[in-house]
Design a protein around this motif. Structure first.
Motif, PDB file in Angstrom:
ATOM      1  N   TYR A 299       0.840  -1.283   0.068  1.00  0.00           N
ATOM      2  CA  TYR A 299      -0.250   0.381   0.141  1.00  0.00           C
ATOM      3  C   TYR A 299       0.980   1.087  -0.324  1.00  0.00           C
ATOM      4  CZ  TYR A 299      -4.482  -2.605   0.560  1.00  0.00           C
ATOM      5  OH  TYR A 299      -4.722  -3.199   0.981  1.00  0.00           O
ATOM      6  N   LYS A 348      -7.548   1.326   5.107  1.00  0.00           N
ATOM      7  CA  LYS A 348      -8.196   1.286   4.022  1.00  0.00           C
ATOM      8  C   LYS A 348      -8.596  -0.520   4.234  1.00  0.00           C
ATOM      9  CE  LYS A 348      -7.589   4.240   1.473  1.00  0.00           C
ATOM     10  NZ  LYS A 348      -8.337   4.412   0.297  1.00  0.00           N
ATOM     11  N   ASN A 671      -6.387  -6.739  -8.036  1.00  0.00           N
ATOM     12  CA  ASN A 671      -5.364  -5.749  -7.745  1.00  0.00           C
ATOM     13  C   ASN A 671      -5.151  -6.190  -5.884  1.00  0.00           C
ATOM     14  OD1 ASN A 671      -4.184  -3.414  -7.611  1.00  0.00           O
ATOM     15  ND2 ASN A 671      -6.020  -2.388  -8.202  1.00  0.00           N
ATOM     16  N   SER A 672      -4.036  -6.307  -5.491  1.00  0.00           N
ATOM     17  CA  SER A 672      -3.738  -5.499  -4.353  1.00  0.00           C
ATOM     18  C   SER A 672      -3.154  -4.099  -4.095  1.00  0.00           C
ATOM     19  CB  SER A 672      -2.915  -7.314  -4.219  1.00  0.00           C
ATOM     20  OG  SER A 672      -3.620  -7.884  -4.097  1.00  0.00           O
ATOM     21  N   THR A 673      -3.147  -3.927  -4.810  1.00  0.00           N
ATOM     22  CA  THR A 673      -2.388  -2.658  -4.492  1.00  0.00           C
ATOM     23  C   THR A 673      -3.742  -1.076  -4.211  1.00  0.00           C
ATOM     24  OG1 THR A 673      -2.529  -1.231  -6.709  1.00  0.00           O
ATOM     25  CG2 THR A 673      -0.716  -3.300  -6.359  1.00  0.00           C
ATOM     26  N   LEU A 674      -3.217  -0.056  -3.998  1.00  0.00           N
ATOM     27  CA  LEU A 674      -4.998   1.205  -3.919  1.00  0.00           C
ATOM     28  C   LEU A 674      -4.234   2.517  -4.762  1.00  0.00           C
ATOM     29  CD1 LEU A 674      -3.762   1.859  -0.194  1.00  0.00           C
ATOM     30  CD2 LEU A 674      -5.471   0.157  -0.979  1.00  0.00           C
ATOM     31  N   ARG A 675      -4.416   1.366  -6.599  1.00  0.00           N
ATOM     32  CA  ARG A 675      -4.382   1.709  -7.140  1.00  0.00           C
ATOM     33  C   ARG A 675      -5.623   1.525  -8.441  1.00  0.00           C
ATOM     34  NH1 ARG A 675       0.876   1.761 -11.590  1.00  0.00           N
ATOM     35  NH2 ARG A 675      -0.958   2.801 -13.895  1.00  0.00           N
ATOM     36  N   GLN A 676      -5.701   2.594  -8.913  1.00  0.00           N
ATOM     37  CA  GLN A 676      -7.220   1.583 -10.141  1.00  0.00           C
ATOM     38  C   GLN A 676      -6.113   1.629 -11.162  1.00  0.00           C
ATOM     39  OE1 GLN A 676     -11.438   3.116  -9.841  1.00  0.00           O
ATOM     40  NE2 GLN A 676     -11.042   3.776 -12.157  1.00  0.00           N
ATOM     41  N   TYR A 677      -6.785   0.705 -12.119  1.00  0.00           N
ATOM     42  CA  TYR A 677      -5.779   0.510 -13.475  1.00  0.00           C
ATOM     43  C   TYR A 677      -7.178   0.877 -14.085  1.00  0.00           C
ATOM     44  CZ  TYR A 677      -1.608  -0.854 -11.157  1.00  0.00           C
ATOM     45  OH  TYR A 677      -0.248  -1.062 -10.411  1.00  0.00           O
ATOM     46  N   ALA A 704     -11.139  -1.502 -10.512  1.00  0.00           N
ATOM     47  CA  ALA A 704     -10.634  -0.431  -9.077  1.00  0.00           C
ATOM     48  C   ALA A 704      -9.377  -0.800  -7.839  1.00  0.00           C
ATOM     49  CB  ALA A 704     -12.040  -0.816  -8.003  1.00  0.00           C
ATOM     50  N   GLU A 705      -9.128   0.375  -7.093  1.00  0.00           N
ATOM     51  CA  GLU A 705      -8.127  -0.325  -6.047  1.00  0.00           C
ATOM     52  C   GLU A 705      -8.575  -1.382  -5.613  1.00  0.00           C
ATOM     53  OE1 GLU A 705      -7.624   2.713  -2.123  1.00  0.00           O
ATOM     54  OE2 GLU A 705      -7.450   3.757  -4.266  1.00  0.00           O
ATOM     55  N   ASP A 706      -7.369  -2.154  -4.945  1.00  0.00           N
ATOM     56  CA  ASP A 706      -7.712  -3.263  -3.807  1.00  0.00           C
ATOM     57  C   ASP A 706      -8.989  -3.886  -4.397  1.00  0.00           C
ATOM     58  OD1 ASP A 706      -6.657  -5.110  -2.275  1.00  0.00           O
ATOM     59  OD2 ASP A 706      -7.746  -4.200  -0.717  1.00  0.00           O
TER      60      ASP A 706
END
Length: 882
Positions: A299, A348, A671-677, A704-706
């Motif tokens: 994160y 989060k 998606n395991s990050t706090l970023r939307q792709y 979406a993020e996470d």
């Protein structure tokens, strides 16, 4: 001028080093220069042993911490490797169940004269009589319990500028796995018990000095105005101690990161310990704007801050200390009708996926080994380590703090700790004192996520849990507390939101998505779970098994499994033979085992990731590592060899991951990050065994993020071979490859016999059939490499191209110290056990430190399921293993 600049740089370097570790103004760590001997061999009295004239010429030289057996091994008392075959049984020695002496001679400088001197024992397993300079200063009714911090005032016994002698007579615990056993270190069903039951000094011994009063055990907690993280409202706590028999007035001072100063006067009664609190309401300087926040690594950055505290008496400083802390806020909420506990960090939610830590069976600790293992944890993309009652040392937690790894820990199963209703008053005292000690010790470490007051069940004695909860509240444990790692509700604290519903033995990949609410599938928070054995490769097996014992029925093989239900690999082997066919040789068996290890562990982690926050919140693989060379329950083996399980885990835990769902026959993104792709490019291809491309589909997706995203499901496809391959590829909006993932699918599916489920596995009524993989058409490779220097080690780029017409399946890359030599270990491969489509090329990065590489020329060796070595091309220092 150059000298001034150099001096300034040295000062900066010193400050940087200082900021990375806990420090105090006077702390004498008694680590090296100890002597150890059996009280049977040397029957001298404590008064004599703790005298400066005592002769230790026939004693063993050891460093502390150490257990008895660890000390004997360090002194090469045994002329055999205790891990080889069944040599472990040869460690039995009549002296091991009797007391042992640990003796240390040390000096205290004259500059500390006039101060109060404290001896701190942080881990005695299990009881001890403690002597100093000929005097008994504490007996075995006072010094008992491996998780207690014992502080003894030795001001009256200490000498200055001349030798002091500390002698600790340690008594082995009564078998902690038996009724009436001691509250010591327990192991249960995963290894054989060391015959000394880890008798010894298992954590630090140190001397500290104070001028009448002292300040200890800082704690910095954080409150944010969520969802905003713009301001961190800090609260600082510490323990002020009066080491005298008179009342004392003291002044406690503190700083955050060298500024944000605060202070408070405190009145201490004789020998009083008092909690001192500074909160942001009364000390506005503790409202930190734009704080440097500690995040789990997925994160953000695990930023570390610094707390400095000092205490003053009569205008003079008594002691001061400094240590790292994290500005972070941890909480949890219940979801899915209280069946699942969701953890929240800095506002989060976080999906927790990791594995269970196990220290060396003899409690031998090495900073180098801890660094190596936790580097492998991070390389697998795990975010949590569970430590079940096998508490580590400060260095372990410091690495986790630095790397952004979370730690779940607590009391252990399955012996005395699990049955508080059987405790007498003395054991209850040990249990309560242990809880206080651990709270003081661990509460300020940012890696700490949660504390478990039980493992396999909540404490059956309601008063014990209530008392523990009271201690934890009084000492301001800043994180969630859970009654146990089990789903059984506590009569005191209610639902746990976690589960221990198995399995612990082989189940097929389809299991994890198929079970959605009764067993071990992807729901709730599984605190310990596994698809069973992780069979090491041949290169590791020959280090601990005689070559003629490398078969699944030999006594040596069985000895290196677990115990009880887990004393063999029968369930795993039956599935292997049914799915992949009987093995023509042990090498054939081991190659197939890596396939089954890979697919089973990958599917477990993928399923939990796919259902995150729906009704799944976490999963801990049982286990991460083994305390000795073993055939079961690890992600990498005792020799740090990363094999099928490791790379299945690493693949499944990619921060941005594309996967195949065994349940939906579809393609999903995790998606395991706090970023939307946005604008992700998804491609799926299906190949027959002969290399024919039978299906391809490309699409775009957002996640979406996470979050997770279902992309599409496969249609019915005519003409598929009995076994076929699914290749998935995910690129970001700029065309960079984020994830490549291959699956081998059988037209005949694994089916589970749910009605016959046990606590440790669900049997199969039908098995997938992958036997056709054994007759795949051969293909050829081109292999080349380039090298670079990085981080005091080797960095290789290994390029592989499939030059044949069929799929190149399950290619395993090894890096040897030289041609024909041993593998370089530890080592980090960007990916491994890879598969290539016809004409496909991939370049894999490989990194290691030079000190592990030997003196020869490193040699790359590649093997695969269906490689024609004669028709393949290799570069210099590269070979293909047939």
């Amino acid at each position: 001028m150059k000298k001034l600049i150099l001096f300034a740089l040295l000062c900066i370097a010193c400050r940087f080093s200082f900021a990375q570790q806990a420090s105090e103004n006077y702390r004498l760590l008694l680590k090296e220069g100890w002597n150890m001997q059996s009280a049977v061999t040397d029957q001298s009295t404590g008064a004599k042993v703790s005298n400066t004239g005592f002769n230790t010429g026939k004693w063993y030289k050891v460093s502390v911490p150490t257990t008895v057996i660890a000390g004997l091994l360090a002194n090469k008392v045994y002329d055999f490797d205790p891990f080889y075959g069944r040599n472990f049984e040869r460690l039995n020695d009549a002296r091991l169940d009797k007391p042992w002496w640990f003796r240390k001679q040390f000096k205290l400088p004259g500059s500390e004269r006039g101060k109060n001197v404290v001896l701190k024992l942080q881990g005695i397993n299990y009881k001890a009589n403690v002597w100093l300079n000929g005097k008994l200063i504490a007996d075995s009714t006072q010094v008992v319990g491996p998780f207690r911090i014992i502080e003894l005032d030795i001001t009256k016994q200490i000498k200055y500028n001349s030798p002091n002698v500390l002698a600790v007579e340690v008594k082995r615990p009564f078998d902690p796995n038996k009724r009436g056993g001691d509250l010591a270190i327990d192991y249960a069903d995963w290894i054989h018990y060391p015959p000394d039951f880890n008798n010894g000094i298992i954590n630090n011994v140190e001397i500290k000095t104070f001028r009448k009063v002292g300040v200890e055990y800082p704690l910095v907690t954080t409150k944010f105005d969520l969802p905003s993280l713009a301001v961190a409202h800090l609260e600082v706590d510490a323990i002020a101690v009066n080491y005298t028999d008179e009342p004392q007035d003291a002044l406690v001072k503190g700083k955050i990161n060298g500024n944000s100063s605060f202070e408070q006067k405190v009145r201490l009664l004789p020998r009083q310990k008092k909690q001192v609190t500074f909160n942001a309401l009364n000390y506005p300087q503790l409202n930190i704007k734009n704080p440097r926040i500690w995040w789990p690594w997925e994160y953000g950055k695990p930023e570390l801050n610094r707390i400095q505290l000092s205490i003053h008496s009569s205008g003079k400083i008594s002691n001061e200390l400094a240590e790292n802390f994290g500005i972070r806020q941890v909480s949890s909420v219940m979801i899915d009708s209280n069946k699942a506990r969701k953890f929240i960090i800095n506002g989060k939610p976080i999906m927790l996926r990791g594995a269970a830590w196990s220290p060396d069976i003899f409690q031998r600790r090495s900073k180098e080994r801890q660094e190596q293992e936790l580097k492998l944890v991070r390389d697998m993309n795990m975010n949590i380590v569970r430590s079940e009652g096998k508490l580590e040392d400060d260095n372990f937690y410091a690495i986790c703090d630095r790397e952004g790894l979370l730690v779940m820990t607590g009391w252990m199963c399955c012996g005395a700790w699990q049955y508080p209703e059987r405790w007498d008053a003395a054991k209850r005292t040990v249990a309560m004192a242990s809880d206080s000690s651990v709270m003081y010790w661990l509460r300020n470490k940012p890696s700490m996520l949660t504390w478990l007051n039980g493992s396999d069940m909540p404490p059956r004695d309601k008063k014990v849990e209530a008392d523990w909860l009271s201690i934890e509240a009084d000492l301001k444990w800043p994180n969630p507390t859970i009654a146990s790692a089990n789903e059984t509700p506590s009569k005191i604290s209610g639902p746990t939101g976690v589960k221990m519903a198995g399995p612990y033995d082989w189940v097929p990949p389809a299991y994890w998505e198929a079970d959605t609410g009764k067993y071990g599938g992807a729901w709730s928070f599984a605190t310990e779970i596994s698809p069973g054995p992780s069979i090491p490769p041949y290169e590791s097996l020959i280090k601990f098994l005689p070559k003629d014992s490398i078969n699944t029925r030999s006594l040596d093989w069985l000895y290196h499994c677990g115990t009880m239900q887990f004393g063999n690999t029968r369930i795993f082997d039956s599935a292997l033979y049914a799915r992949y066919g009987t093995s023509a040789s042990i090498i054939d068996y081991l190659n197939k085992a890596q396939l089954q290890n890979y697919e089973g562990h990958r599917a477990m982690m993928e399923a939990y990731g796919l259902r995150k926050y729906n009704n799944a919140t976490g999963v801990v693989q049982w286990m991460l590592s083994n305390p000795w060379p073993s055939l079961i329950w690890h992600t990498y083996d005792y020799y740090l060899y990363p094999a099928g399980t490791y790379f299945g885990m690493k693949k499944s835990l990619e921060p941005l991951h594309i996967m195949y769902s065994y349940k939906s026959n579809g393609v999903d993104i995790i998606n395991s990050t706090l970023r939307q792709y946005n604008g992700l490019q998804v491609k799926a291809s299906i190949y027959n065994l002969d290399g024919t491309l039978k299906y391809t589909k490309e699409t775009t997706a957002e996640v979406a993020e996470d979050g997770t995203k279902e992309c599409f499901r496969f249609p019915m496809i005519d003409g598929l071979s009995d076994v076929y391959f699914v290749r998935l590829e995910l690129k970001n909006a700029k065309g960079k490859v984020e994830s490549i993932n291959w699956y081998w699918i059988s037209g005949k599916k694994d089916e589970l016999n749910w009605k016959k489920s046990t606590w440790y596995y669900t049997p199969q009524s039908n098995f997938a059939d992958y036997k056709a993989l054994g007759s795949m058409p051969k293909t050829t490779l081109n292999i080349n490499s380039s090298t670079a220097k990085a981080d005091a080690g080797g960095l290789y780029n290994i390029s592989l191209t499939n030059t044949g017409k069929t799929v190149a399946f399950f290619l395993h890359i090894r890096m040897l110290k030289e041609k024909g030599g041993d593998d370089i270990l530890p080592i980090i491969f960007e990916d491994n056990y890879i598969t290539l489509a016809p004409g496909e090329s991939r370049t894999i990065k490989c990194r290691y430190e030079d000190k592990y590489a030997g003196k020869g020329a490193p040699y790359i060796l590649v093997n695969g399921w269906n490689i024609d070595a004669a028709g393949s091309k290799t570069g210099e220092h590269i070979g293909i293993e047939k």
